[in-house]
Scaffold this active site. Sequence first.
Site, PDB file in Angstrom:
ATOM      1  N   ASP A  79       0.439  -0.812  -0.015  1.00 54.79           N
ATOM      2  CA  ASP A  79      -0.073   0.026  -0.061  1.00 54.79           C
ATOM      3  C   ASP A  79       1.046   1.066   0.060  1.00 54.79           C
ATOM      4  O   ASP A  79       1.320   1.892   1.097  1.00 54.79           O
ATOM      5  CB  ASP A  79      -0.844   0.177   1.254  1.00 54.79           C
ATOM      6  CG  ASP A  79      -0.089  -0.041   2.588  1.00 54.79           C
ATOM      7  OD1 ASP A  79      -0.838   0.805   3.540  1.00 54.79           O
ATOM      8  OD2 ASP A  79       1.461  -0.229   2.788  1.00 54.79           O
ATOM      9  N   ASP A 138       6.501   1.400   1.936  1.00 58.79           N
ATOM     10  CA  ASP A 138       6.326   0.283   0.997  1.00 58.79           C
ATOM     11  C   ASP A 138       7.147   0.549  -0.409  1.00 58.79           C
ATOM     12  O   ASP A 138       7.620  -0.286  -1.008  1.00 58.79           O
ATOM     13  CB  ASP A 138       4.931   0.345   0.962  1.00 58.79           C
ATOM     14  CG  ASP A 138       4.153   0.075   1.625  1.00 58.79           C
ATOM     15  OD1 ASP A 138       3.113   1.151   2.183  1.00 58.79           O
ATOM     16  OD2 ASP A 138       2.813  -1.359   1.374  1.00 58.79           O
ATOM     17  N   ASN A 143      -2.403   2.529   3.733  1.00 52.75           N
ATOM     18  CA  ASN A 143      -1.616   3.697   3.965  1.00 52.75           C
ATOM     19  C   ASN A 143      -3.008   5.269   3.349  1.00 52.75           C
ATOM     20  O   ASN A 143      -2.755   6.461   3.797  1.00 52.75           O
ATOM     21  CB  ASN A 143      -0.808   4.326   2.955  1.00 52.75           C
ATOM     22  CG  ASN A 143      -0.056   3.540   4.183  1.00 52.75           C
ATOM     23  OD1 ASN A 143       0.186   3.474   5.630  1.00 52.75           O
ATOM     24  ND2 ASN A 143       1.477   2.524   3.820  1.00 52.75           N
ATOM     25  N   THR A 154       3.052  -6.590   2.943  1.00 56.15           N
ATOM     26  CA  THR A 154       3.079  -4.748   3.739  1.00 56.15           C
ATOM     27  C   THR A 154       2.418  -4.104   3.689  1.00 56.15           C
ATOM     28  O   THR A 154       2.459  -2.572   4.471  1.00 56.15           O
ATOM     29  CB  THR A 154       4.807  -4.111   2.918  1.00 56.15           C
ATOM     30  OG1 THR A 154       3.802  -3.441   1.560  1.00 56.15           O
ATOM     31  CG2 THR A 154       5.484  -4.764   2.947  1.00 56.15           C
ATOM     32  N   PHE A 173      -0.546  -1.045  12.962  1.00 59.02           N
ATOM     33  CA  PHE A 173      -1.346  -0.337  11.301  1.00 59.02           C
ATOM     34  C   PHE A 173      -2.234  -1.811  10.513  1.00 59.02           C
ATOM     35  O   PHE A 173      -3.473  -1.478  10.336  1.00 59.02           O
ATOM     36  CB  PHE A 173      -0.901   0.484  10.348  1.00 59.02           C
ATOM     37  CG  PHE A 173      -1.522   1.521   9.876  1.00 59.02           C
ATOM     38  CD1 PHE A 173      -1.496   0.631   7.973  1.00 59.02           C
ATOM     39  CD2 PHE A 173      -3.071   1.750  10.062  1.00 59.02           C
ATOM     40  CE1 PHE A 173      -2.292   0.538   7.101  1.00 59.02           C
ATOM     41  CE2 PHE A 173      -3.693   2.429   8.732  1.00 59.02           C
ATOM     42  CZ  PHE A 173      -3.618   1.454   7.315  1.00 59.02           C
ATOM     43  N   ASN A 174      -1.111  -2.431  10.333  1.00 61.01           N
ATOM     44  CA  ASN A 174      -1.339  -3.011   8.958  1.00 61.01           C
ATOM     45  C   ASN A 174      -2.683  -4.692   9.918  1.00 61.01           C
ATOM     46  O   ASN A 174      -3.531  -5.295   8.902  1.00 61.01           O
ATOM     47  CB  ASN A 174       0.045  -3.937   8.694  1.00 61.01           C
ATOM     48  CG  ASN A 174       0.680  -3.533   7.287  1.00 61.01           C
ATOM     49  OD1 ASN A 174       0.016  -2.395   6.887  1.00 61.01           O
ATOM     50  ND2 ASN A 174       1.591  -3.441   7.217  1.00 61.01           N
ATOM     51  N   HIS A 190       9.608  -0.390   8.295  1.00 63.71           N
ATOM     52  CA  HIS A 190       9.251  -1.447   8.450  1.00 63.71           C
ATOM     53  C   HIS A 190       8.775  -2.515   7.174  1.00 63.71           C
ATOM     54  O   HIS A 190       9.787  -3.136   7.650  1.00 63.71           O
ATOM     55  CB  HIS A 190       7.984  -1.397   8.559  1.00 63.71           C
ATOM     56  CG  HIS A 190       7.531   0.011   9.976  1.00 63.71           C
ATOM     57  ND1 HIS A 190       7.507  -0.493  11.349  1.00 63.71           N
ATOM     58  CD2 HIS A 190       6.994   1.438   9.778  1.00 63.71           C
ATOM     59  CE1 HIS A 190       7.089   1.013  12.075  1.00 63.71           C
ATOM     60  NE2 HIS A 190       6.918   2.021  10.783  1.00 63.71           N
ATOM     61  N   ASP A 191       8.668  -2.142   6.442  1.00 62.52           N
ATOM     62  CA  ASP A 191       8.861  -2.692   5.032  1.00 62.52           C
ATOM     63  C   ASP A 191       9.358  -3.524   4.095  1.00 62.52           C
ATOM     64  O   ASP A 191       9.803  -5.059   3.804  1.00 62.52           O
ATOM     65  CB  ASP A 191       7.724  -2.381   3.906  1.00 62.52           C
ATOM     66  CG  ASP A 191       5.955  -1.691   4.172  1.00 62.52           C
ATOM     67  OD1 ASP A 191       5.902  -1.066   4.040  1.00 62.52           O
ATOM     68  OD2 ASP A 191       5.567  -2.628   5.790  1.00 62.52           O
TER      69      ASP A 191
HETATM   70  O1  RIB Z   1       3.051   0.156  10.630  1.00 62.98           O
HETATM   71  C1  RIB Z   1       3.722   0.198  10.461  1.00 62.98           C
HETATM   72  C2  RIB Z   1       2.510  -0.489   8.280  1.00 62.98           C
HETATM   73  O2  RIB Z   1       2.502   0.328   8.207  1.00 62.98           O
HETATM   74  C3  RIB Z   1       3.614  -0.016   7.295  1.00 62.98           C
HETATM   75  O3  RIB Z   1       3.526  -1.212   6.461  1.00 62.98           O
HETATM   76  C4  RIB Z   1       3.281   1.138   6.922  1.00 62.98           C
HETATM   77  O4  RIB Z   1       3.555   1.217   5.377  1.00 62.98           O
HETATM   78  C5  RIB Z   1       1.491   1.510   6.733  1.00 62.98           C
HETATM   79  O5  RIB Z   1       1.134   0.129   6.093  1.00 62.98           O
HETATM   80 CA    CA Z   2       3.016  -0.588   4.001  1.00 63.81          CA
END
Ligand code: RIB
Ligand code: CA
Length: 333
Positions: free
Chosen positions: A11, A16, A40, A126, A167-168, A241-242
């Site tokens: 996303d 990403d 996102n 991701t 979040f994901n 993160h990703d």
């Molecule tokens: O919490 C981090 C995640 O949430 C990452 O994948 C970032 O791109 C958002 O999607």
């Molecule tokens: Ca992401």
Amino acid sequence: MPPRPILLDCDPGHDDAVAMLLAWGSPAIDLVGVTTVAGNQTLEKVTANALALARVAGIAGVPFAKGADCPLVGPQLIPAEIHGESGLDGPRLPGPGADLDPRHAVDLIADTVRGHASGEVTLVATGALTNLALFARTHPDLVGRVAGVTLMGGAHHGGNMTPAAEFNILADPEAAAIVFDASWPVTMVGLDVTHKVLATPERMEQIARVGTDVAGFVAELVDFFGQAYKAERRYPGPPMHDPLAVAAVADPSVLATVAAPVRVETRGEYTRGMTVVDLRRTWDVAGGEPSILGVADDYENMSMHRVGVDVDVDGFWHMLIDALTRIGNTHFR
Ligand code: RIB
Ligand code: CA
């Protein structure tokens, strides 16, 4: 060892974007497909961003397809305060570098898995897990052909959107529950490890020394992405993160993991979207066999997944810098 085929479900989203660059530049990865999911930003925006990133990276011969534009059940969450109104605010983006494949993401995932030997393709997620959940429910016969799912999401302790949820996972908890409950092996790259790979000024100096237009683009991404983290959490740089999820496939030794059952909370008033990781069985008790003191639930019978607990931080940055160096200049602007 031949490169590992992966399909990236994403996303974009600043991190990403770096994950896609790592997947394209890494010699250990064969990027065989990209699918997008709302997260996102809206599906339309993250898809436009993904197609623009194809031009930035110089990606060719890889199908891009869009997928779910909303979560399975709950409300749509869009963290514009972190990734901006476009989902990729900061750098000026080029036009699309790939045509949008007419297939839905779920169909591209299915065709990709069918088109490779069983156990070859790894799905790297991701973003929200909506596309992967729809794939698992629509094509249960293909789940066993997937080598595994490596996902950026969750945490064995804590959250970022709430004290309990990352979040994901919170973006679509029902989808996440389906993905963790399916029979494929899942590697969870959660906040516990992604918060160890911060794009600090020192790391960005290393990136700048790559000296290419794509490395400069990464610096622009990190500059914008870091603003929210600096303002809200006083982080010296945003977490990668990703890209860490992609790195964990390119070289599994970069991530230390433990085997543990994982459940997703979908109903808790304060804990919806929490990944409930049962670490009771993974820690030795007084050096003997791990044991569970009163087992008050059925975790005993759950499938075990791999949960990230530590990172080879230098190894991760070396992998990313190597991938960017291999991509070189793409003259995307
Ligand atoms: O919490 C981090 C995640 O949430 C990452 O994948 C970032 O791109 C958002 O999607
Ligand atoms: Ca992401």
